[in-house]
Design an enzyme around this catalytic site. Sequence first.
Site, PDB file in Angstrom:
ATOM      1  N   ASP A 141      14.763  -2.466  -2.010  1.00 23.66           N
ATOM      2  CA  ASP A 141      13.424  -2.780  -1.537  1.00 23.66           C
ATOM      3  C   ASP A 141      13.274  -4.295  -1.434  1.00 23.66           C
ATOM      4  O   ASP A 141      13.485  -5.012  -2.414  1.00 23.66           O
ATOM      5  CB  ASP A 141      12.378  -2.195  -2.487  1.00 23.66           C
ATOM      6  N   HIS A 201       1.335 -10.066   1.894  1.00 24.00           N
ATOM      7  CA  HIS A 201       1.305  -9.349   0.615  1.00 24.00           C
ATOM      8  C   HIS A 201       1.826 -10.241  -0.505  1.00 24.00           C
ATOM      9  O   HIS A 201       1.184 -10.379  -1.552  1.00 24.00           O
ATOM     10  CB  HIS A 201       2.140  -8.070   0.709  1.00 24.00           C
ATOM     11  N   GLU A 246       2.286   1.404  -1.637  1.00 24.11           N
ATOM     12  CA  GLU A 246       2.799   0.238  -0.921  1.00 24.11           C
ATOM     13  C   GLU A 246       3.202   0.694   0.468  1.00 24.11           C
ATOM     14  O   GLU A 246       4.085   1.539   0.631  1.00 24.11           O
ATOM     15  CB  GLU A 246       3.981  -0.396  -1.664  1.00 24.11           C
ATOM     16  N   GLU A 274       5.073   0.396   3.672  1.00 25.04           N
ATOM     17  CA  GLU A 274       6.308  -0.293   4.052  1.00 25.04           C
ATOM     18  C   GLU A 274       6.976   0.394   5.246  1.00 25.04           C
ATOM     19  O   GLU A 274       6.695   1.550   5.562  1.00 25.04           O
ATOM     20  CB  GLU A 274       7.313  -0.286   2.892  1.00 25.04           C
ATOM     21  N   ASP A 302       6.011   3.151  -1.254  1.00 23.37           N
ATOM     22  CA  ASP A 302       6.648   2.884  -2.545  1.00 23.37           C
ATOM     23  C   ASP A 302       5.571   2.934  -3.632  1.00 23.37           C
ATOM     24  O   ASP A 302       5.072   1.911  -4.090  1.00 23.37           O
ATOM     25  CB  ASP A 302       7.311   1.497  -2.490  1.00 23.37           C
ATOM     26  N   ARG A 339       0.827  -0.122 -11.464  1.00 21.14           N
ATOM     27  CA  ARG A 339       0.712  -1.576 -11.665  1.00 21.14           C
ATOM     28  C   ARG A 339       0.660  -1.972 -13.130  1.00 21.14           C
ATOM     29  O   ARG A 339       1.122  -3.063 -13.494  1.00 21.14           O
ATOM     30  CB  ARG A 339      -0.547  -2.096 -10.960  1.00 21.14           C
ATOM     31  N   GLN A 395       4.228  -1.585 -14.532  1.00 18.37           N
ATOM     32  CA  GLN A 395       5.021  -2.666 -13.933  1.00 18.37           C
ATOM     33  C   GLN A 395       4.733  -4.020 -14.595  1.00 18.37           C
ATOM     34  O   GLN A 395       5.654  -4.791 -14.892  1.00 18.37           O
ATOM     35  CB  GLN A 395       4.695  -2.717 -12.443  1.00 18.37           C
ATOM     36  N   LYS A 411       7.992   1.833 -10.696  1.00 17.78           N
ATOM     37  CA  LYS A 411       8.330   2.190  -9.319  1.00 17.78           C
ATOM     38  C   LYS A 411       9.174   3.460  -9.201  1.00 17.78           C
ATOM     39  O   LYS A 411       9.119   4.131  -8.165  1.00 17.78           O
ATOM     40  CB  LYS A 411       9.170   1.057  -8.686  1.00 17.78           C
ATOM     41  N   THR A 465       9.080   7.648  -4.360  1.00 17.90           N
ATOM     42  CA  THR A 465       8.981   6.878  -3.123  1.00 17.90           C
ATOM     43  C   THR A 465       8.979   7.904  -1.994  1.00 17.90           C
ATOM     44  O   THR A 465       9.867   8.755  -1.944  1.00 17.90           O
ATOM     45  CB  THR A 465      10.196   5.941  -2.955  1.00 17.90           C
ATOM     46  N   GLU A 491      -4.150  -5.307  -3.655  1.00 16.95           N
ATOM     47  CA  GLU A 491      -4.758  -6.363  -2.849  1.00 16.95           C
ATOM     48  C   GLU A 491      -6.191  -6.025  -2.460  1.00 16.95           C
ATOM     49  O   GLU A 491      -7.082  -6.869  -2.536  1.00 16.95           O
ATOM     50  CB  GLU A 491      -3.948  -6.591  -1.573  1.00 16.95           C
TER      51      GLU A 491
END
Lengths: 441, 441
Positions: free
Chosen positions: A142, A149, A218, A220, A252, A256, A259, A272, A276, A385
Amino acid sequence: MANDSWIPDYKPSSDFSLANIPFGIISTPDYQTPRPAIAIGDSALDLKTWLATINEEKLLDVFPGVDIGQLNHALNQPTLNTFAALGRPVHRIVRNGIQELLRRDTPFQQLLRNNEEARAKALKRLSEVTMHLPMEIGDYTDFYAGYHHAYAVGVMFRGPENALQPNYMHLPVGYHGRASSIVVDGTPIRRPVGQILLDPKAEPKRPMTGPTRKLDIELELGCFISKANEMGEPVDVKQAEEHIFGYVLLNDWSARDIQAWEYVPLGPFNGKNFGTTISAWVVLADALEPFKMKSEIENRTELQGYLKEAGEKGVFDIKLEVDLTTADGSTTTIGRTSSKYLMWSFPQMIAHHTLGGCPLRPGDLLGSGTISGPGGVEERGSLLEMTENGKKEVLLAGMNTRTFLKDGDSVSLRGFCADNGSGVRVGFGRCAGTIYSAVQR
Amino acid sequence: MANDSWIPDYKPSSDFSLANIPFGIISTPDYQTPRPAIAIGDSALDLKTWLATINEEKLLDVFPGVDIGQLNHALNQPTLNTFAALGRPVHRIVRNGIQELLRRDTPFQQLLRNNEEARAKALKRLSEVTMHLPMEIGDYTDFYAGYHHAYAVGVMFRGPENALQPNYMHLPVGYHGRASSIVVDGTPIRRPVGQILLDPKAEPKRPMTGPTRKLDIELELGCFISKANEMGEPVDVKQAEEHIFGYVLLNDWSARDIQAWEYVPLGPFNGKNFGTTISAWVVLADALEPFKMKSEIENRTELQGYLKEAGEKGVFDIKLEVDLTTADGSTTTIGRTSSKYLMWSFPQMIAHHTLGGCPLRPGDLLGSGTISGPGGVEERGSLLEMTENGKKEVLLAGMNTRTFLKDGDSVSLRGFCADNGSGVRVGFGRCAGTIYSAVQR
């Protein structure tokens, strides 16, 4: 190429238009072996079954110059790895041949359009088929190439002065992800349990163990490798396109809080690796070629030689959208952006990944990193975000609000390229998953 | 079990003693298909070929209760994944049966010892066989459980006050590694090219691209997974032993200068993914059971419930040694330590890895992290520690010195458990690689 097909109910505005011809792995209730197919409109053409109904000589008319025995073997596998490994020139001929077969004025009417037996056996409604992971994924990497971002997250955690790390403009930052937990569109995702530090300021630090309270997405773009490089042999950035099979949407999923506690100094791990999601249909590199453009992100840093591309057009203008559906059934589009905000192209990522000799294999997956636009919360590719790490709420349909995901929430990514001139659309279909409750402890 | 074997030239002090019976994948000049074997003394027993010479009823005497059809299938594969997936109770019976078959007073004389045909076909000298990767490795995870290594590296980069990150005593820190570049003992390793920041203090920062100047080793223990867990279903630490197939030595080659520039914020990438070497023979979990002990590292932190083991004996006392051979042929043992300095056990690593539901699959590999002892430079598992990041030289035989590795250097790891009472030794064989020159640019 005339952009019209004889396929029932075909519309050029479908994600799976004649200009697309994405590849996937299907099974059906009456034939449960996973096998390669392409999508066209609302239908899937079962390639394994179709090839078996047609004699080899006629196939050579459709796929000139292709080793039909080799093609048959590749399309008799439960994943697309063998087909991908045939290389981009073969993918090009096969995709062109299928486009010819499916267009309204096809020169190969007897091979499918007017061949009732072949149609009955090989042509299925998408609503009837079950989709499987398109590739056996050896390694998943990744990257972090979404500039807006990376900047926004950096500002949140380190302030605007130090938002981007010193290496960010010099190389495509990436890390090794977990291949075993990559699942196909529609697979439910369990809320992970993990170690969480609820009060980061208290000393001594006392983590607890429980379900994540900050379950995020996420947005992507994923890229599948076709051609392998030998260990010790880097791929030149100018040759890297030949190592690309195609693209998928990728979510993904991220926890948080897990992490934040675990990631220093070796990077994200349990935050993570619980899941996915990728979309089921691989859009071939050639199908996206007309939508290439120069990245919207200007990088004034003098690039190292191995990252310098031949042309300027490195990224695609794929419109990307994030839908959030709550348990009451109401759906809100919470994010809209484009892959043109990637600062590094996939050829650059491949050149960097292999610079030290790391071997990429057919079926390996590269993620772009989260893609956000330069605008407000509505252009962001993660809830982190949109909500400034849970400080602000996102307003949803049905009087709902969210900071992070709740059990029962579904997130669906969409992506498409549209040529406004011709009305042609090349889309990815759906990349969705629904959250279910954590293990009870 | 009498510790003596009828195998020619057998010595109980061999790495591959009767108390060991490690599994690997071999091929021979006359039969080039990779296939499962065990090692005994200086010989390999080709299990696929041997099984084919013996009728099923007799095999049931050797392997009571085992499904012989299933075992035959598992031992007809080019990797050990299928055999590993049969589960630890089956591995135990098979290892016991082979020990019975090979001991001097075997009750199964006609099956091999006095069976000239079977011996001629299935028993090979180790010097005649080529070793292959024992498993197809889906995912590779590298932990950081060597306390003295983590502490020493932390002191070097952050000083003694902040040597260990706050999470270090609470969870087994780990990251996802690269599976595609894992190679078997003896495979040459190319010096990687990468982006390097020669002067970290100059502003603006100007990296260059070139061969690493800080090529290093990492002395580790590797653990192969046997039993899978479903995605979303954590493995209980008390059940985790049942998910372990066996162990290998592991050298996680590292380019310290590439790593230093790239690793913030997502962890090591090109600094590691150019090559990881493992020893060829998998020492089964049961063979190491007698050498279990309490970790030498005391962790006074109150552990989260999911990391609390039933007993105290979590790690093994495997003596570990690092030999460096320079191009002039002189060899120096530069490091001596033991796996008893791991702070986290592999069952704890498995419980942590799966806490959020990450699926482990048969053949997945877990690395322990670099293992160093508490003493001086002679107990360190990396040149980074031995030389304080290149500041001091390691003195070698033949008037040689090193800070980091030169082209032509060979590094060989060795590991063994020894029971001083009985003279029994359980060893890993060799884990070696020679550096060759970088790509010319």
